[in-house]
Design an enzyme around this catalytic site. Structure first.
Site, PDB file in Angstrom:
ATOM      1  N   GLY A 101       0.794  -1.230   0.000  1.00  9.44           N
ATOM      2  CA  GLY A 101       0.000   0.000   0.000  1.00  9.44           C
ATOM      3  C   GLY A 101       0.820   1.270   0.000  1.00  9.44           C
ATOM      4  N   ILE A 126       3.454   2.060   1.803  1.00 10.11           N
ATOM      5  CA  ILE A 126       4.877   1.956   2.158  1.00 10.11           C
ATOM      6  C   ILE A 126       5.715   1.979   0.873  1.00 10.11           C
ATOM      7  CG2 ILE A 126       6.637   0.545   3.291  1.00 10.11           C
ATOM      8  CD1 ILE A 126       4.378  -0.766   4.899  1.00 10.11           C
ATOM      9  N   LYS A 152       2.902 -10.442  -3.776  1.00 12.28           N
ATOM     10  CA  LYS A 152       3.740  -9.292  -3.421  1.00 12.28           C
ATOM     11  C   LYS A 152       5.197  -9.717  -3.212  1.00 12.28           C
ATOM     12  CE  LYS A 152      -0.265  -7.117  -1.231  1.00 12.28           C
ATOM     13  NZ  LYS A 152      -0.945  -6.835   0.050  1.00 12.28           N
ATOM     14  N   GLY A 162      -5.974   0.286   1.632  1.00 10.46           N
ATOM     15  CA  GLY A 162      -6.847   1.453   1.804  1.00 10.46           C
ATOM     16  C   GLY A 162      -6.700   2.423   0.658  1.00 10.46           C
TER      17      GLY A 162
END
Length: 420
Positions: free
Chosen positions: A126, A128, A197, A294
């Protein structure tokens, strides 16, 4: 710089809003205004809180000459691959948050991109900036290992189980009620999201090829309150870890729940937060921590790529401008992984059972480090917990199969790895 947003959902809406709200700040940082001129959606009748024109005709948008960058936020694998490939063939820049697309097609896309900018910071963790940290900030280092909590849903569930004593089903239900987990949570709790990921990070760190099917992936569905009992007693927490580690001329990639000592930094990452520990040969350990999902957090990473493109960023997509001997690294077969292990066994509460178990483990090259028996309940069976010294995965799996066949073992044995 004109952009088209392909997929105006939670993240797409946030991208458009931030670009419009912060347009002066963004223009000052990159030297030109970044303008969202069109958004593509599947359903035009669905109400969206976004102040840009919308269309459901993606083909007409793909052919527009006035679009400088396409932001792909559609989700899925093969259809986005077809669309992104078409965009790159036209030498148009792309930014994506699609980790599944990259898990399967990152090298094909890199070949198509060549010198065309391709940003994917938002595909991992997200908000980071871990992609940029690996590709640029740590580019002087041989990366020795990556350990990450890359899925907020699983981390929330495990945090709830550890802190509140919840069982898996109750913790999952609460996560769904709060909107942290999907109605079908398999992709998250099964470890597949984190695996996608991890493959992206490993490509940047090591130049390795591989698909999700090539690596070890286990989820958190089998964790019980008894495992929480053991973890608390031995000063561990349980985390779903994504691990990349250089082992000789191989790279081991694995995603699975693990027992982690409570004093480790990554063990303190709770709730839906993500964290990534990267160890380089020059810098040592660095830690990255923040929101892993988010709309606004992910949009922040999307826009960071847009700003980089506006600044004429020419970083190679996966971090390598020319072939390098690092590309000779292959994937370690999951059966050859070496670490410490934890066993949970439900057995008959009889004299001699423990001796049989220890002998069986010894015969299969496993050395016991610690042993704990859960206090007796009304059942005629006992719950035993073992940890091993460093062992080889194939020996552990063979032992698990043999234990399951023993008459004195009354439930399927459970195993978890220990990462210290």
């Amino acid at each position: 710089m004109n952009i088209a947003i392909l997929g105006v959902g939670t993240v797409g809406e946030a991208v458009a809003k931030i670009l419009l709200q912060n347009k002066k700040l963004i223009a000052a940082r990159c030297g030109e205004e970044i303008v969202p001129v069109i958004g593509v959606v599947r359903n035009l009748s669905k109400k969206r809180d976004v102040a840009i024109p919308l269309t459901d005709d993606i083909d007409s948008v793909l052919e527009r000459e006035d679009i400088d960058v396409f932001v792909e936020l559609m989700g899925g694998v093969e259809e986005p691959f077809r669309i992104v490939s078409k965009i790159l063939e036209r030498k148009k820049a792309v930014v994506t948050a699609n980790k599944a697309l990259l898990a399967y097609h990152r090298y094909a896309l890199q070949n198509l991109a060549q010198n065309t900018p391709f940003g994917f910071e938002a595909s991992v963790a997200g908000g980071i900036p871990i992609i940029r940290a690996l590709r640029e900030g740590l580019s002087a280092n041989h990366i020795l290992s990556i350990n990450g909590i890359l899925n907020g849903t699983s981390n929330y569930i495990l945090t709830s189980m550890m802190s509140k004593g919840s069982n898996f089903a109750d913790a999952l239900k609460k996560a769904q009620e709060l909107g942290y987990a999907e109605a079908d949570p398999t992709f998250d709790v099964g470890g597949f999201d984190a695996a996608h990921k991890l493959l992206i990070l490993a490509s940047i760190a090591y130049g390795v090829h591989g698909n999700p099917e090539d690596i070890l992936i286990e989820g958190i569905e089998g964790i019980t309150p008894e495992d929480i009992f053991f973890a608390n007693d031995f000063e561990y927490v349980i985390k779903l870890l994504a691990i990349a580690k250089k082992t000789g001329d191989k790279v081991e990639l694995r995603v699975h729940p693990a027992l982690v000592p409570k004093d480790k930094m990554i063990a303190k990452t709770d709730g839906v937060t993500n964290a990534v520990s990267v160890v380089g040969d020059a810098v040592g350990e660095t830690m990255f921590y923040g929101p892993g999902a988010g709309g606004p957090a992910t949009a922040s990473s999307v826009i960071s790529d847009l700003i980089d493109i506006a600044r004429d960023g020419k970083s190679p997509m996966l971090g390598y401008k020319a072939p390098f001997e690092i590309n000779a690294l292959g994937l370690l077969d999951p059966s050859e992984i070496c670490t410490k292990y934890y066993f949970r066994l439900r057995v008959e509460d009889k004299v001699g059972v423990l001796a049989k178990i220890t002998n069986l483990m010894s015969e299969n090259n496993l050395s016991i480090d610690s042993l704990l028996q859960k206090p007796k309940d009304e059942s005629p069976y006992a719950t035993l917990f073992f940890t091993t010294h460093t062992s080889v995965e194939k020996d552990v799996r063979r032992t698990m199969e043999i234990l399951q066949e023993q008459e004195f073992v009354k439930e399927k044995p459970f195993m978890m790895r220990i990462e210290e």
